[in-house]
Design a protein around this motif. Structure first.
Motif, PDB file in Angstrom:
ATOM      1  N   THR A   1     -29.652 -66.249   2.680  1.00 43.10           N
ATOM      2  CA  THR A   1     -30.310 -65.599   1.562  1.00 43.10           C
ATOM      3  C   THR A   1     -29.278 -65.204   0.512  1.00 43.10           C
ATOM      4  O   THR A   1     -28.108 -65.051   0.818  1.00 43.10           O
ATOM      5  N   LEU A   2     -29.746 -65.069  -0.728  1.00 44.78           N
ATOM      6  CA  LEU A   2     -28.877 -64.625  -1.811  1.00 44.78           C
ATOM      7  C   LEU A   2     -29.725 -64.027  -2.910  1.00 44.78           C
ATOM      8  O   LEU A   2     -30.938 -64.207  -2.941  1.00 44.78           O
ATOM      9  N   VAL A   3     -29.086 -63.293  -3.800  1.00 44.26           N
ATOM     10  CA  VAL A   3     -29.729 -62.827  -5.026  1.00 44.26           C
ATOM     11  C   VAL A   3     -28.853 -63.243  -6.194  1.00 44.26           C
ATOM     12  O   VAL A   3     -27.640 -63.361  -6.068  1.00 44.26           O
ATOM     13  N   THR A   4     -29.496 -63.495  -7.334  1.00 39.27           N
ATOM     14  CA  THR A   4     -28.781 -63.840  -8.553  1.00 39.27           C
ATOM     15  C   THR A   4     -29.488 -63.163  -9.715  1.00 39.27           C
ATOM     16  O   THR A   4     -30.661 -62.793  -9.603  1.00 39.27           O
ATOM     17  N   ALA A   5     -28.792 -62.977 -10.796  1.00 36.09           N
ATOM     18  CA  ALA A   5     -29.371 -62.314 -11.966  1.00 36.09           C
ATOM     19  C   ALA A   5     -30.543 -63.123 -12.507  1.00 36.09           C
ATOM     20  O   ALA A   5     -30.502 -64.351 -12.538  1.00 36.09           O
ATOM     21  N   ALA A   6     -31.597 -62.420 -12.935  1.00 37.63           N
ATOM     22  CA  ALA A   6     -32.759 -63.093 -13.506  1.00 37.63           C
ATOM     23  C   ALA A   6     -32.405 -63.705 -14.858  1.00 37.63           C
ATOM     24  O   ALA A   6     -32.815 -64.819 -15.168  1.00 37.63           O
ATOM     25  N   GLU A   7     -31.652 -62.991 -15.652  1.00 39.14           N
ATOM     26  CA  GLU A   7     -31.243 -63.492 -16.967  1.00 39.14           C
ATOM     27  C   GLU A   7     -29.812 -64.002 -16.885  1.00 39.14           C
ATOM     28  O   GLU A   7     -28.901 -63.264 -16.551  1.00 39.14           O
ATOM     29  N   GLY A   8     -29.631 -65.276 -17.167  1.00 43.48           N
ATOM     30  CA  GLY A   8     -28.293 -65.850 -17.155  1.00 43.48           C
ATOM     31  C   GLY A   8     -27.757 -66.137 -15.773  1.00 43.48           C
ATOM     32  O   GLY A   8     -26.597 -66.486 -15.615  1.00 43.48           O
ATOM     33  N   GLY A   9     -28.584 -65.994 -14.748  1.00 38.09           N
ATOM     34  CA  GLY A   9     -28.138 -66.243 -13.382  1.00 38.09           C
ATOM     35  C   GLY A   9     -28.241 -67.710 -13.019  1.00 38.09           C
ATOM     36  O   GLY A   9     -28.607 -68.563 -13.836  1.00 38.09           O
ATOM     37  N   ALA A  10     -27.955 -68.012 -11.781  1.00 39.98           N
ATOM     38  CA  ALA A  10     -27.898 -69.392 -11.310  1.00 39.98           C
ATOM     39  C   ALA A  10     -29.178 -69.817 -10.603  1.00 39.98           C
ATOM     40  O   ALA A  10     -29.169 -70.775  -9.831  1.00 39.98           O
ATOM     41  N   GLY A  11     -30.299 -69.145 -10.851  1.00 40.14           N
ATOM     42  CA  GLY A  11     -31.559 -69.478 -10.198  1.00 40.14           C
ATOM     43  C   GLY A  11     -31.939 -70.944 -10.282  1.00 40.14           C
ATOM     44  O   GLY A  11     -32.226 -71.575  -9.252  1.00 40.14           O
TER      45      GLY A  11
ATOM     46  N   ILE B   1     -36.252 -58.593  -7.401  1.00 41.11           N
ATOM     47  CA  ILE B   1     -35.793 -57.271  -6.970  1.00 41.11           C
ATOM     48  C   ILE B   1     -35.313 -56.542  -8.214  1.00 41.11           C
ATOM     49  O   ILE B   1     -34.512 -57.073  -8.978  1.00 41.11           O
ATOM     50  N   ARG B   2     -35.809 -55.345  -8.427  1.00 41.49           N
ATOM     51  CA  ARG B   2     -35.345 -54.543  -9.558  1.00 41.49           C
ATOM     52  C   ARG B   2     -34.401 -53.472  -9.016  1.00 41.49           C
ATOM     53  O   ARG B   2     -34.773 -52.668  -8.176  1.00 41.49           O
ATOM     54  N   ARG B   3     -33.162 -53.497  -9.489  1.00 44.31           N
ATOM     55  CA  ARG B   3     -32.159 -52.520  -9.064  1.00 44.31           C
ATOM     56  C   ARG B   3     -32.474 -51.149  -9.650  1.00 44.31           C
ATOM     57  O   ARG B   3     -33.220 -51.042 -10.619  1.00 44.31           O
ATOM     58  N   SER B   4     -31.888 -50.125  -9.102  1.00 47.87           N
ATOM     59  CA  SER B   4     -32.144 -48.760  -9.572  1.00 47.87           C
ATOM     60  C   SER B   4     -31.742 -48.566 -11.027  1.00 47.87           C
ATOM     61  O   SER B   4     -32.350 -47.784 -11.747  1.00 47.87           O
ATOM     62  N   GLU B   5     -30.745 -49.330 -11.502  1.00 45.57           N
ATOM     63  CA  GLU B   5     -30.323 -49.206 -12.903  1.00 45.57           C
ATOM     64  C   GLU B   5     -31.178 -50.073 -13.825  1.00 45.57           C
ATOM     65  O   GLU B   5     -30.949 -50.119 -15.028  1.00 45.57           O
ATOM     66  N   GLY B   6     -32.182 -50.787 -13.260  1.00 42.57           N
ATOM     67  CA  GLY B   6     -33.102 -51.565 -14.071  1.00 42.57           C
ATOM     68  C   GLY B   6     -32.818 -53.051 -14.125  1.00 42.57           C
ATOM     69  O   GLY B   6     -33.613 -53.815 -14.658  1.00 42.57           O
ATOM     70  N   ARG B   7     -31.718 -53.495 -13.576  1.00 40.75           N
ATOM     71  CA  ARG B   7     -31.360 -54.919 -13.611  1.00 40.75           C
ATOM     72  C   ARG B   7     -32.284 -55.711 -12.695  1.00 40.75           C
ATOM     73  O   ARG B   7     -32.529 -55.339 -11.552  1.00 40.75           O
ATOM     74  N   LEU B   8     -32.793 -56.840 -13.190  1.00 43.84           N
ATOM     75  CA  LEU B   8     -33.705 -57.679 -12.428  1.00 43.84           C
ATOM     76  C   LEU B   8     -32.932 -58.807 -11.751  1.00 43.84           C
ATOM     77  O   LEU B   8     -32.166 -59.530 -12.400  1.00 43.84           O
ATOM     78  N   LEU B   9     -33.133 -58.958 -10.443  1.00 45.25           N
ATOM     79  CA  LEU B   9     -32.483 -60.000  -9.656  1.00 45.25           C
ATOM     80  C   LEU B   9     -33.533 -60.908  -9.044  1.00 45.25           C
ATOM     81  O   LEU B   9     -34.648 -60.474  -8.757  1.00 45.25           O
ATOM     82  N   LEU B  10     -33.180 -62.165  -8.845  1.00 39.28           N
ATOM     83  CA  LEU B  10     -34.046 -63.130  -8.173  1.00 39.28           C
ATOM     84  C   LEU B  10     -33.552 -63.323  -6.752  1.00 39.28           C
ATOM     85  O   LEU B  10     -32.351 -63.449  -6.513  1.00 39.28           O
TER      86      LEU B  10
END
Length: 138
Positions: free
Chosen positions: A96-106, A120-129
């Motif tokens: 498994t892995l997570v990557t940034a929703a914007e500009g990530g390697a999805g 996944i939404r981080r506590s600071e608001g960053r969205l991850l896939l």
């Protein structure tokens, strides 16, 4: 070339390097030890179940980075393939892995067979896939 520094200057420089290294080591212990420890030491008391319903050990892929001038040569693909092989050899049932929703390697991971599981939404608001790569039937 001769060293023009005195022995005291060299000693102070070495001591300063040790202090910097010690500070760096303490920073690592304070900020990353628990995080990495949780990944390295599985919870032996409970079986691990994924969102897909697989039961078994999951390998977590973190931080695959290829410098910009070396991209497009298959280096990242080979690194990930080696990680997947090592995870399989270790008996893991998925990666498994997570990557940034914007500009990530999805899109890259999807092209290489990874399955998008959600966001996944981080506590600071960053969205991850969130992506999974099943290794065998669980």
């Amino acid at each position: 070339m001769y060293c023009t520094s005195t022995a005291a200057d060299c000693c102070c420089a070495r001591w300063a390097a040790c202090v910097c290294s010690l500070a760096l080591a303490l920073h690592f212990l304070r900020t990353r030890l628990v995080r990495y420890g949780r990944k390295l030491i599985p919870n032996r008391g409970a079986q691990q179940t994924s969102v897909l319903g697989h039961i078994g050990v999951t390998a977590v892929l973190d931080y695959v980075v290829v410098v910009e001038h070396a991209r497009g040569r298959g280096i990242g693909e080979r690194l990930i393939a080696r990680f997947v092989k090592d995870a399989t050899d270790a008996g893991c049932v998925r990666v498994t892995l997570v990557t940034a929703a914007e500009g990530g390697a999805g899109p890259y991971y999807e092209q290489h067979g990874w399955l998008h599981q959600g966001e996944i939404r981080r506590s600071e608001g960053r969205l991850l896939l969130d992506y999974d790569f099943p290794l065998r039937d669980g």
